[in-house]
Design a protein around this motif. Structure first.
Motif, PDB file in Angstrom:
ATOM      1  N   THR A   1      22.094 -51.038  -8.989  1.00 58.73           N
ATOM      2  CA  THR A   1      23.451 -50.898  -9.541  1.00 58.73           C
ATOM      3  C   THR A   1      23.883 -52.056 -10.439  1.00 58.73           C
ATOM      4  O   THR A   1      24.488 -51.821 -11.497  1.00 58.73           O
ATOM      5  N   PRO A   2      23.611 -53.320 -10.102  1.00 62.73           N
ATOM      6  CA  PRO A   2      24.057 -54.404 -10.986  1.00 62.73           C
ATOM      7  C   PRO A   2      23.436 -54.364 -12.383  1.00 62.73           C
ATOM      8  O   PRO A   2      23.957 -54.988 -13.316  1.00 62.73           O
ATOM      9  N   TYR A   3      22.340 -53.633 -12.540  1.00 60.11           N
ATOM     10  CA  TYR A   3      21.668 -53.554 -13.834  1.00 60.11           C
ATOM     11  C   TYR A   3      22.236 -52.442 -14.718  1.00 60.11           C
ATOM     12  O   TYR A   3      21.858 -52.319 -15.876  1.00 60.11           O
ATOM     13  N   LEU A   4      23.132 -51.632 -14.162  1.00 63.76           N
ATOM     14  CA  LEU A   4      23.664 -50.481 -14.885  1.00 63.76           C
ATOM     15  C   LEU A   4      25.077 -50.744 -15.374  1.00 63.76           C
ATOM     16  O   LEU A   4      25.763 -51.633 -14.864  1.00 63.76           O
ATOM     17  N   ARG A   5      25.513 -49.944 -16.330  1.00 61.49           N
ATOM     18  CA  ARG A   5      26.833 -50.114 -16.908  1.00 61.49           C
ATOM     19  C   ARG A   5      27.579 -48.781 -16.910  1.00 61.49           C
ATOM     20  O   ARG A   5      26.977 -47.712 -17.023  1.00 61.49           O
ATOM     21  N   GLY A   6      28.888 -48.851 -16.801  1.00 61.33           N
ATOM     22  CA  GLY A   6      29.725 -47.663 -16.906  1.00 61.33           C
ATOM     23  C   GLY A   6      29.420 -46.616 -15.855  1.00 61.33           C
ATOM     24  O   GLY A   6      29.122 -46.914 -14.691  1.00 61.33           O
ATOM     25  N   ALA A   7      29.449 -45.360 -16.284  1.00 61.59           N
ATOM     26  CA  ALA A   7      29.256 -44.238 -15.362  1.00 61.59           C
ATOM     27  C   ALA A   7      27.847 -44.207 -14.769  1.00 61.59           C
ATOM     28  O   ALA A   7      27.635 -43.583 -13.722  1.00 61.59           O
ATOM     29  N   TRP A   8      26.904 -44.882 -15.418  1.00 65.32           N
ATOM     30  CA  TRP A   8      25.540 -44.918 -14.876  1.00 65.32           C
ATOM     31  C   TRP A   8      25.491 -45.560 -13.493  1.00 65.32           C
ATOM     32  O   TRP A   8      24.553 -45.322 -12.728  1.00 65.32           O
TER      33      TRP A   8
ATOM     34  N   ASN B   1      18.568 -58.859  -3.396  1.00 64.23           N
ATOM     35  CA  ASN B   1      19.396 -59.430  -4.462  1.00 64.23           C
ATOM     36  C   ASN B   1      19.576 -60.935  -4.300  1.00 64.23           C
ATOM     37  O   ASN B   1      19.577 -61.685  -5.271  1.00 64.23           O
ATOM     38  N   LEU B   2      19.741 -61.375  -3.069  1.00 65.03           N
ATOM     39  CA  LEU B   2      19.929 -62.804  -2.814  1.00 65.03           C
ATOM     40  C   LEU B   2      18.658 -63.601  -3.103  1.00 65.03           C
ATOM     41  O   LEU B   2      18.719 -64.777  -3.485  1.00 65.03           O
ATOM     42  N   ILE B   3      17.522 -62.964  -2.944  1.00 66.09           N
ATOM     43  CA  ILE B   3      16.256 -63.646  -3.217  1.00 66.09           C
ATOM     44  C   ILE B   3      16.016 -63.778  -4.728  1.00 66.09           C
ATOM     45  O   ILE B   3      15.651 -64.854  -5.220  1.00 66.09           O
ATOM     46  N   VAL B   4      16.227 -62.679  -5.473  1.00 64.93           N
ATOM     47  CA  VAL B   4      15.857 -62.696  -6.897  1.00 64.93           C
ATOM     48  C   VAL B   4      17.030 -62.951  -7.832  1.00 64.93           C
ATOM     49  O   VAL B   4      16.825 -63.260  -9.006  1.00 64.93           O
ATOM     50  N   ALA B   5      18.281 -62.805  -7.337  1.00 67.79           N
ATOM     51  CA  ALA B   5      19.506 -62.917  -8.142  1.00 67.79           C
ATOM     52  C   ALA B   5      19.699 -61.654  -8.979  1.00 67.79           C
ATOM     53  O   ALA B   5      18.752 -60.929  -9.268  1.00 67.79           O
ATOM     54  N   VAL B   6      20.941 -61.415  -9.377  1.00 71.32           N
ATOM     55  CA  VAL B   6      21.276 -60.188 -10.106  1.00 71.32           C
ATOM     56  C   VAL B   6      22.025 -60.520 -11.390  1.00 71.32           C
ATOM     57  O   VAL B   6      22.639 -61.580 -11.503  1.00 71.32           O
ATOM     58  N   PRO B   7      21.996 -59.613 -12.372  1.00 70.41           N
ATOM     59  CA  PRO B   7      22.683 -59.881 -13.642  1.00 70.41           C
ATOM     60  C   PRO B   7      24.189 -59.738 -13.502  1.00 70.41           C
ATOM     61  O   PRO B   7      24.686 -58.879 -12.780  1.00 70.41           O
TER      62      PRO B   7
ATOM     63  N   THR C   1      25.164 -45.361 -25.201  1.00 69.99           N
ATOM     64  CA  THR C   1      24.282 -44.192 -25.179  1.00 69.99           C
ATOM     65  C   THR C   1      23.289 -44.248 -24.041  1.00 69.99           C
ATOM     66  O   THR C   1      22.449 -43.368 -23.918  1.00 69.99           O
ATOM     67  N   GLY C   2      23.320 -45.252 -23.215  1.00 70.69           N
ATOM     68  CA  GLY C   2      22.356 -45.364 -22.147  1.00 70.69           C
ATOM     69  C   GLY C   2      22.880 -46.174 -21.005  1.00 70.69           C
ATOM     70  O   GLY C   2      24.036 -46.581 -20.991  1.00 70.69           O
ATOM     71  N   PRO C   3      22.033 -46.436 -19.996  1.00 68.67           N
ATOM     72  CA  PRO C   3      22.466 -47.157 -18.813  1.00 68.67           C
ATOM     73  C   PRO C   3      22.805 -48.610 -19.075  1.00 68.67           C
ATOM     74  O   PRO C   3      23.431 -49.259 -18.250  1.00 68.67           O
ATOM     75  N   GLY C   4      22.361 -49.166 -20.205  1.00 66.09           N
ATOM     76  CA  GLY C   4      22.739 -50.536 -20.556  1.00 66.09           C
ATOM     77  C   GLY C   4      22.072 -51.583 -19.709  1.00 66.09           C
ATOM     78  O   GLY C   4      22.710 -52.540 -19.269  1.00 66.09           O
TER      79      GLY C   4
END
Length: 224
Positions: free
Chosen positions: A148-155, A196-202, A217-220
């Protein structure tokens, strides 16, 4: 203008991980004697007793939670050059196996084929064996939390639609009772948080300029 993503270890993952473990423990306490309560049975029968027309799509939906999905996500992430995401997917897959086996050591409850007198078993689902917690639900929930942290908007809703489908399918097909699934959701969140805590998230950079409406136009997926 879009800047490269920053990566951080979020307090949210600590809080959500602890909450997920709390949900797991609560469910384990309820099912520790191997029985099924009246409320849980009512929910099971309501879902398991739905029309047969749902069987084909639910049989397909449950495969979204099989173990191989974790490595597949990792491979896709590698192709997209999302190294942290690939590592997290591997950690989630291994973590799922370790976590469910740890739970089985302390809590043992049989599948609905044994614990539910009127269970309808569909799609070649096993009628006996350890049922608490649902391994399918652990894996798909952990992957959803991780992705989920790698996605944007409705994705961002897409992974959780998959979680809902797999959870529903496992009860409908007669593979699990409701608390097996709820416990799997809690443990899955905890496993995803740990990865997530091990690798960190965007996280979105503060200087990032929001996209204009209608231009996405995409998941971003953010770059690393």
């Amino acid at each position: 203008m879009t800047l490269e993503a920053w990566f951080e270890r979020r307090r949210l993952d600590v809080i959500a991980g602890l909450a997920g473990l709390a949900v797991l423990v609560e469910c384990a306490i309820v099912v520790r004697d191997g029985s099924v309560g009246s409320l849980e049975r009512s929910v099971f029968e309501a879902i398991n007793g739905l029309p047969e027309v749902l069987e084909p799509p639910m049989r397909l939906a449950q495969f979204l939670g099989v173990l191989v999905v974790g490595p597949v996500v990792a491979i896709v992430a590698l192709v997209l050059r999302r190294w942290r995401l690939a590592l997290a997917a591997i950690l989630v897959t291994v973590g799922k196996l370790a976590a469910e086996r740890t739970v089985w050591h302390f809590v043992s409850r049989q599948r609905p084929g044994v614990t539910e007198p009127d269970a309808i078993i569909r799609g070649g689902t096993a009628t006996s064996g350890v049922s608490f917690v649902s391994g399918h639900v652990i894996l798909v929930t952990a992957l959803a939390w991780m992705i989920t942290p790698y996605l944007r908007g409705a994705w961002r809703f897409a992974p959780w639609i998959v979680v809902a489908l797999v959870s529903f399918a496992r009860i409908y097909l007669g593979a699990h009772n409701p608390f097996d699934v709820v416990g799997g959701l809690g443990l899955g969140v905890a496993v995803g948080c740990a990865a997530n805590l091990i690798v960190a998230v965007p996280v979105q950079p503060r200087l990032e300029r929001p996209e204009k409406a209608g231009t996405s136009t995409g998941p971003g997926l953010p770059s690393e």
